[in-house]
Design a protein around this motif. Structure first.
Motif, PDB file in Angstrom:
ATOM      1  N   ASP A 116       3.374  -0.370   1.782  1.00 28.98           N
ATOM      2  CA  ASP A 116       2.093  -0.266   1.093  1.00 28.98           C
ATOM      3  C   ASP A 116       2.021  -1.458   0.147  1.00 28.98           C
ATOM      4  N   PRO A 117       1.028  -2.340   0.293  1.00 25.18           N
ATOM      5  CA  PRO A 117       0.984  -3.548  -0.543  1.00 25.18           C
ATOM      6  C   PRO A 117       1.002  -3.265  -2.040  1.00 25.18           C
ATOM      7  N   GLN A 161      -1.056 -10.466  -6.654  1.00 25.09           N
ATOM      8  CA  GLN A 161      -1.851  -9.242  -6.535  1.00 25.09           C
ATOM      9  C   GLN A 161      -2.137  -8.659  -7.912  1.00 25.09           C
ATOM     10  N   ARG A 215       0.023  -7.851   2.621  1.00 27.24           N
ATOM     11  CA  ARG A 215      -0.625  -7.319   3.824  1.00 27.24           C
ATOM     12  C   ARG A 215      -0.256  -8.082   5.091  1.00 27.24           C
ATOM     13  N   ARG A 240     -10.329   1.980  -0.934  1.00 27.08           N
ATOM     14  CA  ARG A 240     -10.380   0.946   0.107  1.00 27.08           C
ATOM     15  C   ARG A 240     -11.852   0.628   0.338  1.00 27.08           C
ATOM     16  N   GLN A 256       6.844  -5.796   4.740  1.00 29.75           N
ATOM     17  CA  GLN A 256       6.747  -7.185   4.300  1.00 29.75           C
ATOM     18  C   GLN A 256       7.857  -7.523   3.305  1.00 29.75           C
ATOM     19  N   TRP A 281      -3.157 -12.094   7.018  1.00 29.69           N
ATOM     20  CA  TRP A 281      -4.034 -11.836   5.873  1.00 29.69           C
ATOM     21  C   TRP A 281      -3.911 -12.961   4.855  1.00 29.69           C
TER      22      TRP A 281
END
Length: 805
Positions: free
Chosen positions: A459-460, A594, A627, A556, A440, A631
């Motif tokens: 990995d976000p 985030q 993500r 998670r 991303q 999302w």
């Protein structure tokens, strides 16, 4: 699924006692150190051949006065840090600095909490820098050896006589006011001129060889009689608050012309900020771009300059501003025509525009007169047309990616494209995807001859600096995951970031060997085997550290596998080893941001809360970044319910991984969108969340700004009613504390007052904590410190928790 990444290190009783004291002292330390950022290097920019990098840093962990510094390598590769300008020395005999209202607004938009020199502008070669301080314009000139510098004031300073500095024949009454603001000073690429705005005028200062030889001219001015809501050379509110665009003018690469924004905000609603603690002070009127109302009228102008800095021609840049009213990006690169990115009101369509300067027809000479922008007679100006070179569309919304659009050195267009099939925001260069699916794109840092530097996430939780070679190669440059950024020029690069392994920011200035590739760079050291790095040094930091390491597990949760962080009490906490502990939800939870990041600093406050007797859970739900587009867009027109459902799902899934979590005692705290989510939780999910503290919550989305709110909720008033919570007031049956600053010009205090009024009308008891004189940033140390303890005590009482020592 759980991954433990942090643990308090102390084993002995003395270490445990020290750590316990550090946690206890955290609220005060956090407030006095501006969240442990004071004394750390920031605003780092590499210049010239890469041997030099400029940055800002204050002198200590509780010092708000920021100075201008340089990191440099001499010809032998020895590293030095050189103090270029100290505000205390420059203003030694001056009264306390009065920051202009427009500059205070810019700092609020950019979340700038420092004082002194908080912004600077450097020329392309890195020989000269300018900044505003104490109502004056300052120039820092590097010595020929590049290892020292001198700083002096430039004319024209506020309060000085403008006679002789401005042309005698000034059109439109353009004589410079004797007292004026110096806003956003920007040096020309060749270092010979400085432009700055007063809000009503744009001045161009030609730098003289010595003090007293500078000349200043009003090059562009608003027409006499223009209303107070018209501004020149400044970014409008939504540009700064939502687009991260703080500039209102841009130099040409040749230093002989400027693109200048002007806007008329008179169509926006008038809002008032008042200080109820001082009823003798008048309220301040301001325009606010309220959702579902009118925006400011934004226009762009081309201004060419003569050799003496006076105006030689003025033209209006035209595009279809009725269809595309947001001017999101202006970029003018060397050897290229200017690029614009414009968006429609709903941000579902954008256009990348190319400005054809060869179309400008200049009739006659201006004789050095000030050029005038008159919103009433804009059509009288010559027009510069634009051509569309790329378009994008999305049925929900389009994101702005910092650093784009832009040209590569060889003239190819770099742009961000949503690849729906791969569910990835990707970097495209010359119409071809350069970044891979699943990676991303967050920001483009630099477009080089051979590669692109960008911030990306696979990995976000990690913001990685990645090199994308035009040949298809790629390389992550940070040695550890974390929150990273970089600046590059010539052979130099500064990598700076935060990780879970170290507290605070660490920044490394590296000088690559001639011909070496960035792939060989090792952040924090040299590759001796290949000799790829000629020199490398870590920038020093005087920032404080909290004195403890957060005890974090990354997990998670739920069917959607939400990224989450769990923080438990430390070994020194009175609650260590408890079989059951209440849960504290601590989200932001809203779109575009985030909180579950691989950086220690995101969990220091959570550790303080954990040591007060909570299992602290932070979960990033739908709408939070990293993500993928699908999302992000799951919240469209329904962000209240979707983001609340994610927090509920996270709580319900927690006991499977954290058996100590007592779901009969759950609270939520948050600020801004997190405050909205906290109030929302006790109104719509009282069976899950049993108490909440809501800081600066946007309770009624019609009271927030256009560019943010309409992106996610559209233009249907019924959608706003469904996503707002004032009408939910009769449902309250859990303890709720509302917190809001009366000086908040971002999320108006009206949001809290309207919800409180509705709760009162419904007979629902609640607590309101008003903060006099506090903005959205809450930077007052006393307020910031006490906010934590007051919220803790409120939640203790609400959940029936007994204090432990």
């Amino acid at each position: 699924m759980a991954e433990q990444t942090g643990q308090l290190a102390g084993q002995g009783s003395q270490d445990a006692a020290e750590q316990a004291q550090a946690v206890a002292d955290f609220p005060q330390a956090k407030a006095r150190t501006l969240r442990f950022t004071l004394g750390a290097p920031r605003s780092i920019r590499v210049v010239g051949d890469g041997r030099r990098a400029f940055f800002l840093r204050s002198d200590g962990p509780q010092d708000f006065e920021t100075s201008l510094w340089m990191s440099t390598f001499d010809q032998e590769g020895q590293h030095r840090e050189v103090l270029l300008a100290d505000p205390r020395e420059l203003l030694a005999n001056a009264p306390e600095e009065e920051v202009p209202a427009e500059e205070r607004a810019r700092r609020e938009r950019s979340r700038e909490g420092g004082q002194g020199i908080v912004a600077y502008s450097a020329d392309a070669a890195g020989h000269r820098l300018v900044f505003a301080l104490g109502g004056k314009l300052w120039l820092t000139q590097l010595a020929p050896d590049g290892l020292s510098a001198q700083t002096r004031a430039l004319g024209l300073a506020a309060g000085e006589d403008a006679t002789g500095a401005v042309g005698e024949d000034v059109a439109g009454g353009g004589q410079l006011d004797k007292v004026h603001s110096i806003l956003n000073p920007t040096i020309s690429p060749d270092g010979t001129r400085v432009a700055y705005s007063t809000g009503r005028q744009l001045l161009v200062v030609t730098i003289g060889a010595q003090a007293g030889a500078d000349t200043a001219r009003v090059a562009l001015s608003l027409a006499e009689g223009s209303g107070a809501d018209c501004k020149l050379g400044l970014a409008e509110f939504v540009a700064g608050e939502e687009m991260d665009r703080y500039e209102g003018f841009w130099w040409s690469p040749g230093s002989d012309a400027l693109l200048v924004e002007a806007f008329d905000a008179s169509a926006e609603p008038v809002w008032y900020l008042s200080d109820p603690a001082h009823p003798d002070h008048p309220a301040t009127a301001r325009r606010y771009p309220q959702a579902l109302s009118d925006n400011a009228q934004v226009r762009l102008f081309y201004l060419s300059l003569s050799s003496d800095g006076s105006a030689s021609a003025l033209a209006q840049v035209r595009w279809d501003w009725r269809a595309y009213e947001y001017l999101a990006v202006v970029r003018w690169q060397k050897d290229r025509r200017p690029l614009l990115l414009v968006q429609n009101r709903r941000q579902t369509q954008d256009q990348i525009l190319d400005l054809r300067l060869d179309q400008l027809q200049v009739e006659g000479s201006t004789d050095g007169r000030t050029q005038v922008v008159d919103f009433v007679h804009l059509d009288n100006l010559p027009a510069l047309e634009t051509s569309v070179i790329s378009t994008h569309a999305n049925p929900q919304w389009l994101d702005l990616v910092p650093g784009l659009p832009a040209y590569t050195p060889d003239g190819r267009l770099a742009e961000a494209v949503i690849d729906e099939a791969a569910d990835t925001t990707r970097l495209y260069v010359g119409g071809q995807a350069l970044s891979p699916a699943g990676c991303q794109l967050r920001q483009v840092l630099d477009l080089g001859d051979d590669d692109v530097l960008a911030i990306v996430s696979s990995d976000p939780r990690s913001f990685d600096v990645m090199r994308f070679g035009y040949d298809g190669s790629l390389k992550v440059l940070n040695s550890r995951p974390g929150l990273w950024t970089a600046s590059r020029c010539g052979r130099g690069i500064v990598m700076s970031g935060r990780t879970m392994q170290e507290p605070g920011v660490h920044a490394w200035h590296s000088l690559l060997a001639p011909g070496a590739q960035l792939d060989a760079l090792i952040c924090g050291g040299k590759d001796h085997s290949q000799g790829a790095v000629e020199a490398c040094a870590r920038l020093s930091s005087q920032a404080a550290q909290p004195g403890f390491t957060p005890n974090v597990d990354f997990v998670r949760l739920g069917a959607d596998q939400l990224f989450a962080a769990v923080v438990r009490p430390s070994q020194s906490s009175p609650w260590a080893g408890e079989d059951h502990l209440p849960v504290l939800l601590k989200p932001y939870g809203g779109p575009g941001f985030q909180q579950v990041i691989l950086s220690q600093s995101y969990y220091w406050e959570s550790q303080w809360w954990a040591d007060q007797g909570f299992i602290v859970l932070t979960a990033d739900g739908h709408g939070t970044t990293g993500r993928g587009p699908a999302w992000d867009r799951a919240i469209f027109e329904d962000m209240a319910q979707v983001t609340l459902d994610d927090q509920v799902a996270a709580v319900q899934a927690l006991p499977e991984l954290v058996p100590q979590a007592d779901l009969s005692r759950v609270a939520m705290i948050g600020w801004s969108y997190g405050g909205f989510l906290s109030a929302l939780s006790v109104l719509r999910a009282p069976e899950v969340v049993h108490a909440a503290c809501a800081g600066a919550p946007p309770t009624d989305w019609t009271l927030y700004d256009t560019h943010y709110t309409e992106r996610y909720l559209g233009m249907d008033p019924a959608v706003y009613q469904r996503n707002s919570i004032v009408d939910d007031a009769p449902k309250l049956r859990r303890p709720l504390m509302l917190i809001h600053g009366f000086a908040d010009d971002n999320v108006s205090v009206a949001n809290t007052l309207r919800l409180s009024q509705a709760l009162m009308a419904a007979g629902k008891p609640h607590t309101v904590l008003p903060l006099t004189g506090i903005t959205h940033m809450t930077n007052d140390p006393v307020v910031a410190e006490n906010l934590l303890t007051l919220q803790r005590d409120f939640l203790y009482q609400a959940l029936g928790i007994q204090t432990r020592q």
